[in-house]
Write a protein that holds these residues in place. Structure first.
Motif, PDB file in Angstrom:
ATOM      1  N   GLU A 179      -0.284   3.042 -13.460  1.00 32.00           N
ATOM      2  CA  GLU A 179      -1.865   3.802 -13.103  1.00 32.00           C
ATOM      3  C   GLU A 179      -1.789   4.020 -11.738  1.00 32.00           C
ATOM      4  OE1 GLU A 179      -4.476   0.950 -16.074  1.00 32.00           O
ATOM      5  OE2 GLU A 179      -2.916  -0.110 -14.374  1.00 32.00           O
ATOM      6  N   ARG A 180      -0.998   3.262 -11.006  1.00 38.18           N
ATOM      7  CA  ARG A 180      -1.217   3.870  -9.818  1.00 38.18           C
ATOM      8  C   ARG A 180      -0.698   4.831  -9.036  1.00 38.18           C
ATOM      9  NH1 ARG A 180       1.858  -1.891  -6.946  1.00 38.18           N
ATOM     10  NH2 ARG A 180       0.746  -0.865  -4.878  1.00 38.18           N
ATOM     11  N   THR A 226      -3.642   7.567  -9.784  1.00 38.66           N
ATOM     12  CA  THR A 226      -4.863   7.140  -9.453  1.00 38.66           C
ATOM     13  C   THR A 226      -4.888   7.949  -7.922  1.00 38.66           C
ATOM     14  OG1 THR A 226      -5.042   4.410 -10.042  1.00 38.66           O
ATOM     15  CG2 THR A 226      -6.204   5.029  -8.096  1.00 38.66           C
ATOM     16  N   SER A 227      -3.250   7.607  -7.721  1.00 36.00           N
ATOM     17  CA  SER A 227      -3.043   8.228  -6.514  1.00 36.00           C
ATOM     18  C   SER A 227      -3.196   9.576  -5.815  1.00 36.00           C
ATOM     19  CB  SER A 227      -1.842   8.347  -5.967  1.00 36.00           C
ATOM     20  OG  SER A 227      -0.787   8.690  -6.627  1.00 36.00           O
ATOM     21  N   GLU A 265       0.773  -1.348  -0.184  1.00 34.20           N
ATOM     22  CA  GLU A 265      -0.326   0.328   0.060  1.00 34.20           C
ATOM     23  C   GLU A 265       0.964   1.650  -0.270  1.00 34.20           C
ATOM     24  OE1 GLU A 265      -2.949   0.127   3.150  1.00 34.20           O
ATOM     25  OE2 GLU A 265      -3.557  -1.903   2.794  1.00 34.20           O
ATOM     26  N   GLU A 324       1.835  -0.603 -14.595  1.00 39.18           N
ATOM     27  CA  GLU A 324       0.959  -1.223 -13.629  1.00 39.18           C
ATOM     28  C   GLU A 324       1.024  -0.286 -12.582  1.00 39.18           C
ATOM     29  OE1 GLU A 324       0.643  -3.562  -9.056  1.00 39.18           O
ATOM     30  OE2 GLU A 324       1.230  -4.109 -10.640  1.00 39.18           O
ATOM     31  N   LEU A 325       2.297   0.724 -12.110  1.00 37.11           N
ATOM     32  CA  LEU A 325       2.926   1.385 -11.384  1.00 37.11           C
ATOM     33  C   LEU A 325       2.109   2.693 -11.227  1.00 37.11           C
ATOM     34  CD1 LEU A 325       5.141   2.885  -8.995  1.00 37.11           C
ATOM     35  CD2 LEU A 325       6.540   2.888 -10.397  1.00 37.11           C
ATOM     36  N   LEU A 345       5.850   5.932  -4.140  1.00 37.13           N
ATOM     37  CA  LEU A 345       5.917   4.927  -6.202  1.00 37.13           C
ATOM     38  C   LEU A 345       6.834   5.426  -7.274  1.00 37.13           C
ATOM     39  CD1 LEU A 345       2.031   5.047  -6.407  1.00 37.13           C
ATOM     40  CD2 LEU A 345       3.297   3.180  -6.122  1.00 37.13           C
TER      41      LEU A 345
END
Length: 218
Positions: free
Chosen positions: A139-140, A143-144, A81, A136-137, A87
């Motif tokens: 997108e995260r 999103t964050s 998380e 994936e990174l 990130l």
């Protein structure tokens, strides 16, 4: 004279392409120079092995991505998380592994020219990124930013700009290493500052109202 296998020829063309694309730029590089540097007598070698010049560039970037993925995947696994800062630090840390050898330095110079082709603005990954930890990174990260109340369009645009910033900064550092120039800061300071600067870009408050458009002079 011993004949080389198809895989050996492909690898020679990829290595030659890395050198030529880095030195001449993605748009300025000449296929004939790549074929010549790879020691191939057939001028159609790129077409035969990769289908096109674009196919060769994709192969170069696929190899570069695979090396970054090897560093990035375990970093993400250790962050179930992660915060935005974590990130970005994972991304910069993984990308910085390319600063350690000549091949990586050249590929950083190349990929910086392609940063806007990730596909994040339309949420459609470039084929080389589909299904990867790198995508994936990305997108995260996007999103964050929703926790800050940023509109979707600004989140997508800023994420793309963040990738561009990181790519350009690392490419410039690679240029300095390749040229033998002395950087202003140590690598540790440079990378830490890149993380801080990128997070600041992403965290900036949304504009209260659009800036006025400039009218062209008559």
């Amino acid at each position: 004279m011993a004949r080389t296998s198809g895989s050996e020829t492909r690898e020679k063309l990829i290595r030659a392409a890395e050198e030529i694309f880095a030195a001449q730029g993605v748009d300025g590089a000449q296929t004939r120079d790549i074929v010549r540097l790879a020691g191939q007598g057939n001028p159609s070698a790129v077409q035969y092995h990769f289908g096109s010049r674009a196919g060769l560039l994709d192969a170069v970037m696929a190899g570069r991505l695979a090396r970054t993925e090897a560093a990035l995947a375990p970093l993400l696994e250790a962050l179930p998380e992660p915060s935005l800062e974590e990130l970005i630090e994972a991304l910069v840390t993984a990308e910085a592994t390319q600063l350690t050898d000549l091949r990586g330095l050249r590929c950083l110079r190349i990929s910086a020219q392609l940063s806007h082709e990730s596909g994040i603005r339309t949420r459609t990954p470039h084929p080389t990124l589909a299904g990867t930890a790198y995508w994936e990174l990305i997108e995260r990260i996007e999103t964050s930013l929703s926790a800050d109340g940023l509109p979707e369009a600004i989140r997508l645009e800023r994420t793309d700009l963040a990738l561009t910033l990181i790519g350009a900064a690392l490419a410039d550092r690679a240029r300095q290493y390749l040229d033998g120039s002395r950087p202003l800061t140590t690598e540790g300071v440079f990378l830490a500052d890149l993380v801080t600067t990128t997070v600041a870009l992403l965290r900036a408050p949304a504009p209260e109202r659009p800036a006025p458009r400039h009218r062209s002079a008559r």
